[in-house]
Design a protein around this motif. Sequence first.
Motif, PDB file in Angstrom:
ATOM      1  N   ARG A  61       0.828  -1.209   0.000  1.00  0.00           N
ATOM      2  CA  ARG A  61       0.000   0.000   0.000  1.00  0.00           C
ATOM      3  C   ARG A  61       0.864   1.262   0.000  1.00  0.00           C
ATOM      4  N   PHE A  62       1.870   1.270   0.865  1.00  0.00           N
ATOM      5  CA  PHE A  62       2.720   2.444   0.972  1.00  0.00           C
ATOM      6  C   PHE A  62       3.650   2.592  -0.230  1.00  0.00           C
ATOM      7  N   ALA A  63       4.131   1.494  -0.793  1.00  0.00           N
ATOM      8  CA  ALA A  63       5.000   1.577  -1.971  1.00  0.00           C
ATOM      9  C   ALA A  63       4.239   2.168  -3.148  1.00  0.00           C
ATOM     10  N   GLN A  64       2.987   1.779  -3.298  1.00  0.00           N
ATOM     11  CA  GLN A  64       2.174   2.322  -4.393  1.00  0.00           C
ATOM     12  C   GLN A  64       1.921   3.816  -4.187  1.00  0.00           C
ATOM     13  N   LYS A  65       1.646   4.222  -2.964  1.00  0.00           N
ATOM     14  CA  LYS A  65       1.418   5.640  -2.686  1.00  0.00           C
ATOM     15  C   LYS A  65       2.700   6.441  -2.896  1.00  0.00           C
ATOM     16  N   MET A  66       3.831   5.900  -2.483  1.00  0.00           N
ATOM     17  CA  MET A  66       5.103   6.593  -2.671  1.00  0.00           C
ATOM     18  C   MET A  66       5.415   6.753  -4.157  1.00  0.00           C
ATOM     19  N   GLU A  67       5.044   5.785  -4.969  1.00  0.00           N
ATOM     20  CA  GLU A  67       5.253   5.893  -6.413  1.00  0.00           C
ATOM     21  C   GLU A  67       4.429   7.050  -6.977  1.00  0.00           C
ATOM     22  N   GLU A  68       3.189   7.171  -6.522  1.00  0.00           N
ATOM     23  CA  GLU A  68       2.348   8.298  -6.950  1.00  0.00           C
ATOM     24  C   GLU A  68       2.987   9.630  -6.544  1.00  0.00           C
ATOM     25  N   LEU A  69       3.470   9.709  -5.320  1.00  0.00           N
ATOM     26  CA  LEU A  69       4.087  10.939  -4.826  1.00  0.00           C
ATOM     27  C   LEU A  69       5.369  11.264  -5.596  1.00  0.00           C
ATOM     28  N   ARG A  70       6.151  10.239  -5.937  1.00  0.00           N
ATOM     29  CA  ARG A  70       7.378  10.449  -6.701  1.00  0.00           C
ATOM     30  C   ARG A  70       7.061  11.056  -8.060  1.00  0.00           C
ATOM     31  N   LYS A  71       6.017  10.548  -8.702  1.00  0.00           N
ATOM     32  CA  LYS A  71       5.616  11.084 -10.002  1.00  0.00           C
ATOM     33  C   LYS A  71       5.149  12.534  -9.872  1.00  0.00           C
ATOM     34  N   GLU A  72       4.427  12.841  -8.807  1.00  0.00           N
ATOM     35  CA  GLU A  72       3.983  14.217  -8.572  1.00  0.00           C
ATOM     36  C   GLU A  72       5.168  15.142  -8.340  1.00  0.00           C
ATOM     37  N   MET A  73       6.175  14.653  -7.619  1.00  0.00           N
ATOM     38  CA  MET A  73       7.365  15.469  -7.379  1.00  0.00           C
ATOM     39  C   MET A  73       8.097  15.755  -8.687  1.00  0.00           C
ATOM     40  N   MET A  74       8.139  14.782  -9.574  1.00  0.00           N
ATOM     41  CA  MET A  74       8.773  15.000 -10.872  1.00  0.00           C
ATOM     42  C   MET A  74       8.025  16.073 -11.654  1.00  0.00           C
ATOM     43  N   LYS A  75       6.694  16.028 -11.606  1.00  0.00           N
ATOM     44  CA  LYS A  75       5.894  17.053 -12.280  1.00  0.00           C
ATOM     45  C   LYS A  75       6.163  18.426 -11.672  1.00  0.00           C
ATOM     46  N   ALA A  76       6.278  18.469 -10.344  1.00  0.00           N
ATOM     47  CA  ALA A  76       6.542  19.741  -9.665  1.00  0.00           C
ATOM     48  C   ALA A  76       7.894  20.297 -10.090  1.00  0.00           C
ATOM     49  N   GLU A  78       9.424  19.841 -12.945  1.00  0.00           N
ATOM     50  CA  GLU A  78       9.289  20.355 -14.307  1.00  0.00           C
ATOM     51  C   GLU A  78       8.584  21.711 -14.295  1.00  0.00           C
ATOM     52  N   TYR A  79       7.591  21.848 -13.450  1.00  0.00           N
ATOM     53  CA  TYR A  79       6.838  23.091 -13.352  1.00  0.00           C
ATOM     54  C   TYR A  79       7.734  24.219 -12.834  1.00  0.00           C
ATOM     55  N   LYS A  80       8.567  23.905 -11.832  1.00  0.00           N
ATOM     56  CA  LYS A  80       9.491  24.903 -11.289  1.00  0.00           C
ATOM     57  C   LYS A  80      10.493  25.337 -12.356  1.00  0.00           C
ATOM     58  N   TYR A  81      10.942  24.405 -13.167  1.00  0.00           N
ATOM     59  CA  TYR A  81      11.885  24.731 -14.238  1.00  0.00           C
ATOM     60  C   TYR A  81      11.237  25.690 -15.234  1.00  0.00           C
ATOM     61  N   LYS A  82       9.977  25.451 -15.573  1.00  0.00           N
ATOM     62  CA  LYS A  82       9.266  26.343 -16.498  1.00  0.00           C
ATOM     63  C   LYS A  82       9.155  27.746 -15.906  1.00  0.00           C
ATOM     64  N   LYS A  83       8.932  27.821 -14.603  1.00  0.00           N
ATOM     65  CA  LYS A  83       8.863  29.126 -13.946  1.00  0.00           C
ATOM     66  C   LYS A  83      10.201  29.850 -14.091  1.00  0.00           C
ATOM     67  N   ASP A  84      11.289  29.137 -13.856  1.00  0.00           N
ATOM     68  CA  ASP A  84      12.615  29.748 -13.980  1.00  0.00           C
ATOM     69  C   ASP A  84      12.868  30.233 -15.409  1.00  0.00           C
ATOM     70  N   GLN A  85      12.411  29.480 -16.390  1.00  0.00           N
ATOM     71  CA  GLN A  85      12.569  29.904 -17.780  1.00  0.00           C
ATOM     72  C   GLN A  85      11.857  31.235 -18.021  1.00  0.00           C
ATOM     73  N   GLU A  86      10.648  31.349 -17.482  1.00  0.00           N
ATOM     74  CA  GLU A  86       9.895  32.595 -17.658  1.00  0.00           C
ATOM     75  C   GLU A  86      10.549  33.746 -16.894  1.00  0.00           C
ATOM     76  N   MET A  87      11.055  33.456 -15.691  1.00  0.00           N
ATOM     77  CA  MET A  87      11.727  34.495 -14.904  1.00  0.00           C
ATOM     78  C   MET A  87      12.958  35.006 -15.641  1.00  0.00           C
ATOM     79  N   GLU A  88      13.682  34.119 -16.273  1.00  0.00           N
ATOM     80  CA  GLU A  88      14.898  34.515 -16.978  1.00  0.00           C
ATOM     81  C   GLU A  88      14.587  35.485 -18.113  1.00  0.00           C
ATOM     82  N   LYS A  89      13.423  35.339 -18.716  1.00  0.00           N
ATOM     83  CA  LYS A  89      13.032  36.239 -19.804  1.00  0.00           C
ATOM     84  C   LYS A  89      12.723  37.654 -19.300  1.00  0.00           C
ATOM     85  N   VAL A  90      12.288  37.762 -18.047  1.00  0.00           N
ATOM     86  CA  VAL A  90      11.873  39.042 -17.484  1.00  0.00           C
ATOM     87  C   VAL A  90      13.011  39.750 -16.756  1.00  0.00           C
TER      88      VAL A  90
END
Length: 132
Positions: A61-76, A78-90
């Motif tokens: 149960r916990f391994a499956q939940k941790m896998e979901e959380l790991r995937k969410e962290m990867m998405k986060a 990527e999202y932070k990187y996109k923010k930095d890209q936009e900040m660099e333009k400004v």
Amino acid sequence: MKTRLLSVLMMVMIALGAVAQPPRDKMLSPEQRASKQAEMMQKRLKLTDDQMKKVTDINMRFAQKMEELRKEMMKAGEYKYKKDQEMEKVLTPEQFREYLTLKDKMRNRNMEMRKHKMEKPLNNKAPENQEK
């Protein structure tokens, strides 16, 4: 200049990620991790058959939940990187460097705070409902 700085930053992030994680094809599935963990616990803790079933279920149960959380962290990430890209333009190159420095300082401060929380002594009392 901005592009060069961002390129260097990305190379460092990729290098750190490559060192910190095993290659994708060698990573165990959540089910495999849960099973291996239960086997290790069986050997070290000398679990009964009933305990082994319950421990395996909990680990799964916990391994499956941790896998979901790991995937969410990867998405986060990527999202932070996109923010930095936009900040660099400004921001100007100097402002962007300072922005990255501030982010790094905040991350380090947050890690220190988490470290101090983890250093608090654990309550080693056995659960009252646990059989011996």
